[in-house]
Design a protein around this motif. Sequence first.
Motif, PDB file in Angstrom:
ATOM      1  N   GLY A 170       0.793  -1.222   0.000  1.00 31.92           N
ATOM      2  CA  GLY A 170       0.000   0.000   0.000  1.00 31.92           C
ATOM      3  C   GLY A 170       0.824   1.270   0.000  1.00 31.92           C
ATOM      4  N   GLU A 171       2.128   1.148  -0.271  1.00 28.57           N
ATOM      5  CA  GLU A 171       3.003   2.315  -0.284  1.00 28.57           C
ATOM      6  C   GLU A 171       3.120   2.880  -1.697  1.00 28.57           C
ATOM      7  OE1 GLU A 171       6.257   1.531   3.164  1.00 28.57           O
ATOM      8  OE2 GLU A 171       6.391   0.227   1.399  1.00 28.57           O
ATOM      9  N   LYS A 172       3.090   4.189  -1.795  1.00 25.54           N
ATOM     10  CA  LYS A 172       3.232   4.855  -3.084  1.00 25.54           C
ATOM     11  C   LYS A 172       4.712   5.016  -3.407  1.00 25.54           C
ATOM     12  CE  LYS A 172      -1.090   7.380  -2.457  1.00 25.54           C
ATOM     13  NZ  LYS A 172      -1.735   8.706  -2.307  1.00 25.54           N
ATOM     14  N   TYR A 173       5.065   4.806  -4.684  1.00 24.61           N
ATOM     15  CA  TYR A 173       6.458   4.953  -5.080  1.00 24.61           C
ATOM     16  C   TYR A 173       6.556   5.592  -6.460  1.00 24.61           C
ATOM     17  CZ  TYR A 173       5.903   0.579  -7.804  1.00 24.61           C
ATOM     18  OH  TYR A 173       5.490  -0.399  -8.688  1.00 24.61           O
ATOM     19  N   GLY A 174       7.648   6.347  -6.659  1.00 28.31           N
ATOM     20  CA  GLY A 174       7.864   7.025  -7.934  1.00 28.31           C
ATOM     21  C   GLY A 174       8.795   8.206  -7.762  1.00 28.31           C
ATOM     22  N   SER A 175       8.862   9.044  -8.783  1.00 29.59           N
ATOM     23  CA  SER A 175       9.736  10.216  -8.742  1.00 29.59           C
ATOM     24  C   SER A 175       9.171  11.274  -7.807  1.00 29.59           C
ATOM     25  CB  SER A 175       9.893  10.812 -10.142  1.00 29.59           C
ATOM     26  OG  SER A 175      10.577  12.043 -10.081  1.00 29.59           O
ATOM     27  N   GLU A 176      10.066  11.909  -7.064  1.00 30.32           N
ATOM     28  CA  GLU A 176       9.673  12.991  -6.164  1.00 30.32           C
ATOM     29  C   GLU A 176       9.052  14.153  -6.936  1.00 30.32           C
ATOM     30  OE1 GLU A 176      11.673  14.876  -2.159  1.00 30.32           O
ATOM     31  OE2 GLU A 176      12.944  14.646  -3.923  1.00 30.32           O
ATOM     32  N   LEU A 177       9.331  14.233  -8.236  1.00 31.24           N
ATOM     33  CA  LEU A 177       8.798  15.323  -9.053  1.00 31.24           C
ATOM     34  C   LEU A 177       7.280  15.266  -9.179  1.00 31.24           C
ATOM     35  CD1 LEU A 177      11.374  15.572 -11.964  1.00 31.24           C
ATOM     36  CD2 LEU A 177      11.246  16.898  -9.872  1.00 31.24           C
ATOM     37  N   TYR A 178       6.681  14.101  -8.933  1.00 32.41           N
ATOM     38  CA  TYR A 178       5.230  13.981  -9.037  1.00 32.41           C
ATOM     39  C   TYR A 178       4.501  14.719  -7.920  1.00 32.41           C
ATOM     40  CZ  TYR A 178       6.262  10.070 -12.200  1.00 32.41           C
ATOM     41  OH  TYR A 178       6.723   9.282 -13.217  1.00 32.41           O
ATOM     42  N   LEU A 185       4.232  13.783  -1.340  1.00 34.55           N
ATOM     43  CA  LEU A 185       5.417  13.005  -1.675  1.00 34.55           C
ATOM     44  C   LEU A 185       5.094  11.517  -1.583  1.00 34.55           C
ATOM     45  CD1 LEU A 185       8.166  14.972   0.298  1.00 34.55           C
ATOM     46  CD2 LEU A 185       7.964  14.808  -2.187  1.00 34.55           C
ATOM     47  N   PRO A 186       5.748  10.688  -2.396  1.00 31.66           N
ATOM     48  CA  PRO A 186       5.535   9.243  -2.275  1.00 31.66           C
ATOM     49  C   PRO A 186       6.243   8.708  -1.035  1.00 31.66           C
ATOM     50  CG  PRO A 186       7.262   9.673  -3.864  1.00 31.66           C
ATOM     51  CD  PRO A 186       6.718  11.014  -3.461  1.00 31.66           C
ATOM     52  N   ASP A 187       5.849   7.528  -0.607  1.00 35.90           N
ATOM     53  CA  ASP A 187       6.526   6.883   0.523  1.00 35.90           C
ATOM     54  C   ASP A 187       7.936   6.461   0.133  1.00 35.90           C
ATOM     55  OD1 ASP A 187       4.144   6.750   2.343  1.00 35.90           O
ATOM     56  OD2 ASP A 187       3.377   5.525   0.690  1.00 35.90           O
ATOM     57  N   LEU A 188       8.093   6.064  -1.134  1.00 33.89           N
ATOM     58  CA  LEU A 188       9.376   5.602  -1.660  1.00 33.89           C
ATOM     59  C   LEU A 188       9.743   6.461  -2.864  1.00 33.89           C
ATOM     60  CD1 LEU A 188       8.489   1.815  -1.489  1.00 33.89           C
ATOM     61  CD2 LEU A 188      10.188   2.952  -0.043  1.00 33.89           C
ATOM     62  N   ILE A 189      10.923   7.083  -2.811  1.00 26.94           N
ATOM     63  CA  ILE A 189      11.332   8.075  -3.800  1.00 26.94           C
ATOM     64  C   ILE A 189      12.413   7.500  -4.714  1.00 26.94           C
ATOM     65  CG2 ILE A 189      12.437  10.326  -4.093  1.00 26.94           C
ATOM     66  CD1 ILE A 189      11.146  11.137  -1.414  1.00 26.94           C
ATOM     67  N   LEU A 190      12.216   7.650  -6.008  1.00 24.06           N
ATOM     68  CA  LEU A 190      13.130   7.133  -7.019  1.00 24.06           C
ATOM     69  C   LEU A 190      14.515   7.764  -6.876  1.00 24.06           C
ATOM     70  CD1 LEU A 190      13.145   5.319  -9.611  1.00 24.06           C
ATOM     71  CD2 LEU A 190      12.639   7.415 -10.897  1.00 24.06           C
ATOM     72  N   ALA A 191      15.567   6.921  -6.797  1.00 25.62           N
ATOM     73  CA  ALA A 191      16.919   7.428  -6.567  1.00 25.62           C
ATOM     74  C   ALA A 191      17.952   6.468  -7.149  1.00 25.62           C
ATOM     75  CB  ALA A 191      17.171   7.618  -5.069  1.00 25.62           C
ATOM     76  N   GLU A 192      19.151   6.998  -7.338  1.00 25.48           N
ATOM     77  CA  GLU A 192      20.281   6.213  -7.845  1.00 25.48           C
ATOM     78  C   GLU A 192      21.237   5.888  -6.709  1.00 25.48           C
ATOM     79  OE1 GLU A 192      24.233   6.834 -10.664  1.00 25.48           O
ATOM     80  OE2 GLU A 192      22.558   8.243 -10.826  1.00 25.48           O
TER      81      GLU A 192
END
Length: 248
Positions: A170-178, A185-192
């Motif tokens: 049930g956690e949202k994930y994706g780019s912080e830009l969204y 903000l999503p629960d999980l933020i796209l990163a390198e």
Amino acid sequence: MNKKNIIKRSTCFLLVSILLFSNVYVAFAASSPTQYATVYSHDYSYFNAAVSLGTGARAYVSVQNDDGTGGIAAGYMGGNAKLYNSNGIISKSTGMQYTDDYVVGWAWYTNYATWSGTYYAKSQVAFYNGDGYDKFDVNKSPSVSYSSSKSNTQMTEELAISEYKINENGEKYGSELYADICGELPDLILAEGKNGEIGYVRNIDLNPDPKTIEEAIALNKITEIPLYSSDGKTVIGTFEFSRSSGIH
């Protein structure tokens, strides 16, 4: 709290030559307009910039106390410089850092990203409000390009997706830009990750919420956080807070 939204600084492009290790590199810096805030009866200004140099691309964020009193106490100002690539992936971040001495202004710089690509800065600042911190998103800087023989084949066209995904927990994930589109903000933020892995960092790890000056300054010691797969449980690497700082 009175927030000043007057834009004083127009977007600027700065072309400079830097002598480094006996080689002349041309640096290109693109900064966002200066923004303003009044918190806890103190006036502040801030902006961020993306810089492309012969050694890579980096971001920095600058904060300044505009009271005209000569400076402000340790822990009152903080910044998290973030460097994104064109796919919305956070490539480098300083992590949220706070001043640890009496200063007028300060800046935090990420390390250099060395993959070929287009980059920009979109950072965050924080100011002490007497009972925690008020946070402000810094406007996205214009982009800069960096070219090298290195490329990361794990980069994906993440920005082709216009909303957050939801994992099995049930956690949202994706780019912080969204965040501008979705309103959160999503629960999980796209990163390198530090070894080039593409994954996700937890929002609470990347954007902590200290309540006291002591808690804020203690964050300066954190150097890395876990990098997860989209399930938010499987650790696939680490995200390194790469940084330097100084008077700007």
